[in-house]
Enzyme design. Structure first.
Site, PDB file in Angstrom:
ATOM      1  N   GLU A  42      11.853  19.883 -65.987  1.00  0.00           N
ATOM      2  CA  GLU A  42      12.149  19.686 -64.566  1.00  0.00           C
ATOM      3  C   GLU A  42      12.190  21.054 -63.887  1.00  0.00           C
ATOM      4  O   GLU A  42      12.537  22.059 -64.521  1.00  0.00           O
ATOM      5  CB  GLU A  42      13.508  18.951 -64.465  1.00  0.00           C
ATOM      6  N   ASP A  43      11.851  21.088 -62.618  1.00  0.00           N
ATOM      7  CA  ASP A  43      11.864  22.374 -61.905  1.00  0.00           C
ATOM      8  C   ASP A  43      13.300  22.867 -61.676  1.00  0.00           C
ATOM      9  O   ASP A  43      13.613  24.014 -61.930  1.00  0.00           O
ATOM     10  CB  ASP A  43      11.090  22.286 -60.575  1.00  0.00           C
ATOM     11  N   ILE A  44      14.145  21.950 -61.191  1.00  0.00           N
ATOM     12  CA  ILE A  44      15.508  22.378 -60.843  1.00  0.00           C
ATOM     13  C   ILE A  44      16.491  21.227 -61.063  1.00  0.00           C
ATOM     14  O   ILE A  44      16.151  20.076 -60.804  1.00  0.00           O
ATOM     15  CB  ILE A  44      15.556  22.875 -59.379  1.00  0.00           C
ATOM     16  N   VAL A  45      17.645  21.549 -61.575  1.00  0.00           N
ATOM     17  CA  VAL A  45      18.709  20.546 -61.655  1.00  0.00           C
ATOM     18  C   VAL A  45      19.802  20.959 -60.675  1.00  0.00           C
ATOM     19  O   VAL A  45      20.240  22.105 -60.642  1.00  0.00           O
ATOM     20  CB  VAL A  45      19.214  20.304 -63.099  1.00  0.00           C
ATOM     21  N   ASP A  46      20.166  19.987 -59.834  1.00  0.00           N
ATOM     22  CA  ASP A  46      21.051  20.253 -58.707  1.00  0.00           C
ATOM     23  C   ASP A  46      22.288  19.362 -58.907  1.00  0.00           C
ATOM     24  O   ASP A  46      23.184  19.709 -59.673  1.00  0.00           O
ATOM     25  CB  ASP A  46      20.222  19.913 -57.454  1.00  0.00           C
ATOM     26  N   LEU A 102      21.716  14.049 -60.710  1.00  0.00           N
ATOM     27  CA  LEU A 102      21.526  12.594 -60.609  1.00  0.00           C
ATOM     28  C   LEU A 102      20.134  12.167 -61.072  1.00  0.00           C
ATOM     29  O   LEU A 102      19.992  11.185 -61.808  1.00  0.00           O
ATOM     30  CB  LEU A 102      21.764  12.122 -59.163  1.00  0.00           C
ATOM     31  N   THR A 103      19.116  12.914 -60.662  1.00  0.00           N
ATOM     32  CA  THR A 103      17.745  12.569 -61.034  1.00  0.00           C
ATOM     33  C   THR A 103      17.602  12.586 -62.553  1.00  0.00           C
ATOM     34  O   THR A 103      17.116  11.636 -63.159  1.00  0.00           O
ATOM     35  CB  THR A 103      16.745  13.582 -60.433  1.00  0.00           C
ATOM     36  N   LYS A 127      21.194  24.840 -60.505  1.00  0.00           N
ATOM     37  CA  LYS A 127      22.193  25.055 -59.449  1.00  0.00           C
ATOM     38  C   LYS A 127      23.492  24.438 -59.933  1.00  0.00           C
ATOM     39  O   LYS A 127      23.914  23.375 -59.466  1.00  0.00           O
ATOM     40  CB  LYS A 127      21.750  24.334 -58.174  1.00  0.00           C
ATOM     41  N   ASP A 179       9.144  22.706 -53.313  1.00  0.00           N
ATOM     42  CA  ASP A 179       8.672  22.593 -51.927  1.00  0.00           C
ATOM     43  C   ASP A 179       9.813  22.436 -50.937  1.00  0.00           C
ATOM     44  O   ASP A 179      10.967  22.175 -51.313  1.00  0.00           O
ATOM     45  CB  ASP A 179       7.756  21.378 -51.788  1.00  0.00           C
TER      46      ASP A 179
HETATM   47  P1  5GP Z   1      19.300  16.410 -58.370  1.00  0.00           P
HETATM   48  O1  5GP Z   1      19.085  14.957 -58.634  1.00  0.00           O
HETATM   49  O2  5GP Z   1      19.643  17.224 -59.583  1.00  0.00           O
HETATM   50  O3  5GP Z   1      20.284  16.617 -57.253  1.00  0.00           O
HETATM   51  O4  5GP Z   1      17.973  16.950 -57.712  1.00  0.00           O
HETATM   52  C1  5GP Z   1      16.900  17.427 -58.404  1.00  0.00           C
HETATM   53  C2  5GP Z   1      15.742  17.528 -57.442  1.00  0.00           C
HETATM   54  O5  5GP Z   1      16.196  18.010 -56.173  1.00  0.00           O
HETATM   55  C3  5GP Z   1      14.717  18.540 -57.882  1.00  0.00           C
HETATM   56  O6  5GP Z   1      13.735  17.958 -58.690  1.00  0.00           O
HETATM   57  C4  5GP Z   1      14.157  19.018 -56.571  1.00  0.00           C
HETATM   58  O7  5GP Z   1      13.098  18.169 -56.166  1.00  0.00           O
HETATM   59  C5  5GP Z   1      15.267  18.879 -55.578  1.00  0.00           C
HETATM   60  N1  5GP Z   1      15.942  20.139 -55.278  1.00  0.00           N
HETATM   61  C6  5GP Z   1      17.226  20.471 -55.524  1.00  0.00           C
HETATM   62  N2  5GP Z   1      17.505  21.714 -55.113  1.00  0.00           N
HETATM   63  C7  5GP Z   1      16.357  22.204 -54.591  1.00  0.00           C
HETATM   64  C8  5GP Z   1      15.994  23.460 -54.015  1.00  0.00           C
HETATM   65  O8  5GP Z   1      16.749  24.435 -53.886  1.00  0.00           O
HETATM   66  N3  5GP Z   1      14.702  23.570 -53.599  1.00  0.00           N
HETATM   67  C9  5GP Z   1      13.795  22.548 -53.701  1.00  0.00           C
HETATM   68  N4  5GP Z   1      12.571  22.779 -53.260  1.00  0.00           N
HETATM   69  N5  5GP Z   1      14.110  21.365 -54.252  1.00  0.00           N
HETATM   70  C10 5GP Z   1      15.371  21.191 -54.689  1.00  0.00           C
END
Ligand code: 5GP
Length: 178
Positions: free
Chosen positions: A101-105, A108-109, A133, A161
């Site tokens: 995955e590119d980023i974990v925030d 949830l995803t 993050k 993006d």
């Molecule tokens: P999560 O479900 O962990 O909150 O979200 C993951 C997804 O949120 C990532 O695959 C990405 O698409 C998006 N996302 C979260 N933070 C960022 C960020 O700083 N920049 C971008 N471009 N996408 C983010």
């Protein structure tokens, strides 16, 4: 345009160095017996995964498959919705799977996705993210391989993006909301 590009947070050289290190570690930990199946999460992780896969040793059985999952709307805030648009082409039963995955925030995803993949009975299921993050986590996700931990600011580039823009940037940059 409501957004503009800010400063570089991670340069292309730093990314390339770290991707090499991560590939070496993944190859060392997995692979020898059952090989590795990378599951990339479209679209963001496609950029990272193609670089990562090319750093894997030639003599390993490395497979690459993709899934498309959406959790974000058009801006910089989570929609809270997780939907699968496109599933894997191949079965992962009995495979050593590394989800890329590119980023974990919020997490949830990934946690939603890991539940789905675990039900398909892989031999192992690991998680590799380029960016973490960590301050924003809402649900616990076990990240096995992490490229960089970053602060809670929106970033773009190297696959990431902002409303469809800036995936093609070679460096990872901050976005400034105007
Ligand atoms: P999560 O479900 O962990 O909150 O979200 C993951 C997804 O949120 C990532 O695959 C990405 O698409 C998006 N996302 C979260 N933070 C960022 C960020 O700083 N920049 C971008 N471009 N996408 C983010």
């Amino acid at each position: 345009m409501p957004y503009r590009l800010g400063e570089v947070i991670i340069s292309r050289e730093t990314i390339a160095r770290r991707v090499k290190e991560m590939a070496a570690k993944i190859a060392e930990d997995n692979g020898r017996d059952k090989g590795i199946t990378f599951v990339g999460i479209l679209t963001g992780a496609a950029f990272f995964l193609t670089d990562l896969a090319r750093e894997m040793p030639e003599d390993l059985d490395v497979r690459v498959d993709f899934m498309s999952v959406a959790s974000y709307g058009d801006g910089t805030k989570s929609s809270g919705v997780v939907r699968i648009f496109h599933d894997l082409k191949s079965s992962i039963e009995g495979k050593n799977v590394v989800v890329v995955e590119d980023i974990v925030d919020s997490g949830l995803t990934l946690s939603h996705l890991l539940g789905i993949l675990q039900n398909r009975n892989p031999a192992s299921l690991k998680v590799c993210v380029l960016l973490d993050k960590y301050e924003r986590r809402k649900t616990e996700v076990n990240v096995d391989y992490c490229g960089f931990r970053i602060p809670d600011k929106f970033v773009v580039g190297y696959g990431l993006d902002c409303a469809g823009m800036w995936r093609h940037l070679k460096d990872i940059k901050y976005v400034i909301e105007e």
